[in-house]
Design a protein around this motif. Structure first.
Motif, PDB file in Angstrom:
ATOM      1  N   LEU A 153       0.832  -1.202   0.000  1.00  0.00           N
ATOM      2  CA  LEU A 153       0.000   0.000   0.000  1.00  0.00           C
ATOM      3  C   LEU A 153       0.870   1.257   0.000  1.00  0.00           C
ATOM      4  N   GLY A 154       1.910   1.257   0.816  1.00  0.00           N
ATOM      5  CA  GLY A 154       2.825   2.407   0.834  1.00  0.00           C
ATOM      6  C   GLY A 154       3.453   2.649  -0.528  1.00  0.00           C
ATOM      7  N   GLY A 155       3.913   1.577  -1.167  1.00  0.00           N
ATOM      8  CA  GLY A 155       4.508   1.696  -2.498  1.00  0.00           C
ATOM      9  C   GLY A 155       3.507   2.176  -3.531  1.00  0.00           C
ATOM     10  N   PHE A 156       2.269   1.664  -3.437  1.00  0.00           N
ATOM     11  CA  PHE A 156       1.200   2.083  -4.345  1.00  0.00           C
ATOM     12  C   PHE A 156       0.950   3.588  -4.206  1.00  0.00           C
ATOM     13  N   LEU A 157       0.847   4.059  -2.968  1.00  0.00           N
ATOM     14  CA  LEU A 157       0.602   5.487  -2.744  1.00  0.00           C
ATOM     15  C   LEU A 157       1.747   6.344  -3.271  1.00  0.00           C
ATOM     16  N   ILE A 158       2.961   5.908  -3.035  1.00  0.00           N
ATOM     17  CA  ILE A 158       4.122   6.660  -3.530  1.00  0.00           C
ATOM     18  C   ILE A 158       4.119   6.697  -5.057  1.00  0.00           C
ATOM     19  N   LEU A 159       3.866   5.566  -5.690  1.00  0.00           N
ATOM     20  CA  LEU A 159       3.837   5.496  -7.151  1.00  0.00           C
ATOM     21  C   LEU A 159       2.741   6.392  -7.734  1.00  0.00           C
ATOM     22  N   VAL A 160       1.546   6.305  -7.192  1.00  0.00           N
ATOM     23  CA  VAL A 160       0.448   7.136  -7.700  1.00  0.00           C
ATOM     24  C   VAL A 160       0.744   8.611  -7.444  1.00  0.00           C
ATOM     25  N   GLY A 161       1.345   8.918  -6.298  1.00  0.00           N
ATOM     26  CA  GLY A 161       1.726  10.303  -6.021  1.00  0.00           C
ATOM     27  C   GLY A 161       2.710  10.834  -7.048  1.00  0.00           C
ATOM     28  N   ILE A 162       3.683  10.030  -7.408  1.00  0.00           N
ATOM     29  CA  ILE A 162       4.662  10.428  -8.433  1.00  0.00           C
ATOM     30  C   ILE A 162       3.966  10.647  -9.778  1.00  0.00           C
ATOM     31  N   MET A 163       2.964   9.810 -10.066  1.00  0.00           N
ATOM     32  CA  MET A 163       2.229   9.946 -11.332  1.00  0.00           C
ATOM     33  C   MET A 163       1.525  11.303 -11.435  1.00  0.00           C
ATOM     34  N   HIS A 164       1.163  11.898 -10.295  1.00  0.00           N
ATOM     35  CA  HIS A 164       0.543  13.225 -10.321  1.00  0.00           C
ATOM     36  C   HIS A 164       1.493  14.260 -10.932  1.00  0.00           C
ATOM     37  N   PHE A 165       2.789  14.046 -10.764  1.00  0.00           N
ATOM     38  CA  PHE A 165       3.783  14.978 -11.311  1.00  0.00           C
ATOM     39  C   PHE A 165       4.141  14.632 -12.756  1.00  0.00           C
ATOM     40  N   LEU A 166       4.069  13.346 -13.097  1.00  0.00           N
ATOM     41  CA  LEU A 166       4.403  12.925 -14.455  1.00  0.00           C
ATOM     42  C   LEU A 166       3.246  13.107 -15.433  1.00  0.00           C
ATOM     43  N   LEU A 167       2.009  12.943 -14.937  1.00  0.00           N
ATOM     44  CA  LEU A 167       0.816  13.039 -15.788  1.00  0.00           C
ATOM     45  C   LEU A 167      -0.226  13.979 -15.179  1.00  0.00           C
ATOM     46  N   PRO A 168       0.144  15.217 -14.897  1.00  0.00           N
ATOM     47  CA  PRO A 168      -0.816  16.102 -14.221  1.00  0.00           C
ATOM     48  C   PRO A 168      -2.079  16.362 -15.038  1.00  0.00           C
TER      49      PRO A 168
END
Length: 119
Positions: free
Chosen positions: A11-26
């Motif tokens: 879950l922690g990794g999922f949240l971090i990955l999705v959070g990073i996606m906010h910056f890559l695919l805003p």
């Protein structure tokens, strides 16, 4: 390592990955935001920071409870964007509409998952 601990890291990794996606695919995340919210790009980037923070907090025993509470709050806060995505798919008659509808109850599963890490 026990199953619950592995689950916490997932879950922690999922949240971090999705959070990073906010910056890559805003633009994607901006497109599913409810129209009544202001400053879409700012809110997308801020929610990315919050998701990454929740994920990091979950990873450490001393902060996992606050991370779990924060993740629950986040999952509740972003639910309107998931509803907006479904609405837009319906209005625009886009393929995948039913996938967006089926996806909505999974938010409850994410909340339940995060609640498992409250000590």
């Amino acid at each position: 390592m026990e199953t619950l601990e592995i689950s916490k890291y997932l879950l922690g990794g999922f949240l971090i990955l999705v959070g990073i996606m906010h910056f890559l695919l805003p633009k994607f995340f901006m497109s599913i935001m409810p129209h009544y919210l202001p400053a879409h790009k700012t809110l997308v980037l801020l929610s990315g920071v919050v998701e990454i923070s929740c994920g990091i907090l979950l990873l450490f025993p001393n902060t996992q409870t606050i991370g779990a509470y924060a993740a629950v709050a986040l999952f509740v806060a972003v639910f309107p964007a998931n509803i907006e995505m479904s609405r837009q798919f319906y209005v625009k008659k886009k393929k995948g509409f039913w996938w967006t509808i089926i996806r909505l109850p999974f938010q409850i599963g994410l909340i339940y998952w995060a609640l498992q890490f409250i000590k």
